[in-house]
Design an enzyme around this catalytic site. Structure first.
Site, PDB file in Angstrom:
ATOM      1  N   ASP A  72       0.756  -1.272   0.081  1.00  0.00           N
ATOM      2  CA  ASP A  72      -0.100   0.133   0.153  1.00  0.00           C
ATOM      3  C   ASP A  72       1.021   1.379   0.049  1.00  0.00           C
ATOM      4  O   ASP A  72       0.351   2.378   0.741  1.00  0.00           O
ATOM      5  CB  ASP A  72      -0.995  -0.137   1.180  1.00  0.00           C
ATOM      6  CG  ASP A  72      -1.892  -1.177   1.176  1.00  0.00           C
ATOM      7  OD1 ASP A  72      -1.944  -1.937   0.155  1.00  0.00           O
ATOM      8  OD2 ASP A  72      -2.620  -1.343   2.160  1.00  0.00           O
ATOM      9  N   LYS A 131      -6.749  -4.671  -3.249  1.00  0.00           N
ATOM     10  CA  LYS A 131      -7.334  -5.343  -2.021  1.00  0.00           C
ATOM     11  C   LYS A 131      -8.359  -4.525  -1.457  1.00  0.00           C
ATOM     12  O   LYS A 131      -8.118  -3.284  -1.444  1.00  0.00           O
ATOM     13  CB  LYS A 131      -6.339  -5.957  -1.042  1.00  0.00           C
ATOM     14  CG  LYS A 131      -5.442  -4.914  -0.437  1.00  0.00           C
ATOM     15  CD  LYS A 131      -4.327  -5.352   0.430  1.00  0.00           C
ATOM     16  CE  LYS A 131      -3.471  -4.363   0.939  1.00  0.00           C
ATOM     17  NZ  LYS A 131      -4.156  -3.446   2.189  1.00  0.00           N
ATOM     18  N   CYS A 161      -2.070  -2.509   7.776  1.00  0.00           N
ATOM     19  CA  CYS A 161      -2.019  -3.446   6.568  1.00  0.00           C
ATOM     20  C   CYS A 161      -0.642  -4.239   6.642  1.00  0.00           C
ATOM     21  O   CYS A 161      -0.928  -5.336   6.308  1.00  0.00           O
ATOM     22  CB  CYS A 161      -2.256  -2.502   5.411  1.00  0.00           C
ATOM     23  SG  CYS A 161      -3.859  -2.131   5.262  1.00  0.00           S
TER      24      CYS A 161
HETATM   25  C1  C5J Z   1      -3.055   0.652   5.590  1.00  0.00           C
HETATM   26  C2  C5J Z   1      -4.845   1.709   6.565  1.00  0.00           C
HETATM   27  N1  C5J Z   1      -2.482   0.499   4.330  1.00  0.00           N
HETATM   28  N2  C5J Z   1      -3.896   2.182   7.594  1.00  0.00           N
HETATM   29  N3  C5J Z   1      -4.323   1.149   5.526  1.00  0.00           N
HETATM   30  O1  C5J Z   1      -2.443   0.326   6.563  1.00  0.00           O
HETATM   31  O2  C5J Z   1      -6.011   2.082   6.917  1.00  0.00           O
END
Ligand code: C5J
Length: 241
Positions: free
Chosen positions: A32, A137, A170
């Site tokens: 991400d 995702k 994540c």
């Molecule tokens: C991730 C989030 N990628 N913090 N998403 O950690 O909402």
């Protein structure tokens, strides 16, 4: 599982203990690293976070990504986000909290956390090559409702070098999912970041505590050293032939 190539075992100086990895069955998993989390005007900032706190992860990931590309290691990028009609976004997620903009609302980088919008894309510094795998995702974990498990199995992957953002959300969720599926996960400590420094620290501690309850943790320098040691051994073996 299909095995992609010859055995290339190296040791990573990780915590809670060094781990021997066959790099031919290891993939780099980058979680991400999207504009929505990293830049002002995206999902992270709408939740009230200081997005500049995530910038420290970029350079360490760039270094490991370059080494992985040089040695032909499988590279997988993930992106959290939803379909434009929000059919894959549970109301419990969309309605939660009091963000300045909700998932699906129009923002300065397009609709917040929606696939295809500018904010959903990966930051230019870590942009995937056409040959690399990008997994979209809907959840925090990269295995939930995605093809990641099938891709890794098809490629004969047994070990994951995991980095990205955020450490405690994540990255942690994905490592827990991967651990339950039998993957050895080495989390790159300086290649992860959080909006909350204390969550970053604890997120890493949770992984490596109790003898490595979910996996191992190593600095990018230790990973690079292990990758370079393996590359030198392969070159030496090639020269001796
Ligand atoms: C991730 C989030 N990628 N913090 N998403 O950690 O909402």
């Amino acid at each position: 599982m299909a095995n992609p190539g010859p055995v290339c075992v190296t040791t990573v100086m990780a915590e809670p203990e060094p781990i021997a990895l066959d790099l031919s069955t290891t993939a780099l998993l980058i979680i991400d690293m999207q504009r929505d989390f990293m830049e002002p005007g995206g999902f992270g900032e709408t939740l009230g976070n200081d997005v500049s706190r995530l910038a420290s992860a970029v350079k360490p990931i760039q270094a490991v990504l370059a080494a992985a590309r040089a040695m032909g290691m499988l590279v997988v990028h993930t992106r959290e986000g939803h379909l434009p009609d929000l059919s894959d976004a549970p109301a419990a997620k969309v309605e939660r909290g009091a963000p300045s903009l909700r998932i699906g609302d129009p923002g300065p980088m397009g609709r917040i956390l929606i696939r295809g919008e500018a904010g959903h894309d990966i930051i230019p510094e870590l942009y995937p090559l056409d040959s690399e795998i990008v997994i979209d995702k809907p959840g925090k974990g990269a295995f939930y409702a995605t093809e990641l498990g099938d891709v890794l199995q098809k490629c004969g992957i047994e070990n994951l070098l995991v980095c990205g953002v955020t450490t405690e959300v994540c990255v942690n969720t994905t490592v827990r999912e991967a651990n339950d599926r039998g993957y050895r996960c080495v989390v790159i400590s300086d290649g992860c970041a959080s909006y909350f420094p204390e969550f970053h620290e604890m997120g890493l501690k949770m992984i490596k505590a109790q003898g490595g309850i979910f996996g191992w943790v190593a600095a990018s320098a230790a990973i690079l050293e292990a990758m370079q040691a393996e590359t030198s051994t392969s070159l030496a073996a090639g020269a001796a032939r």
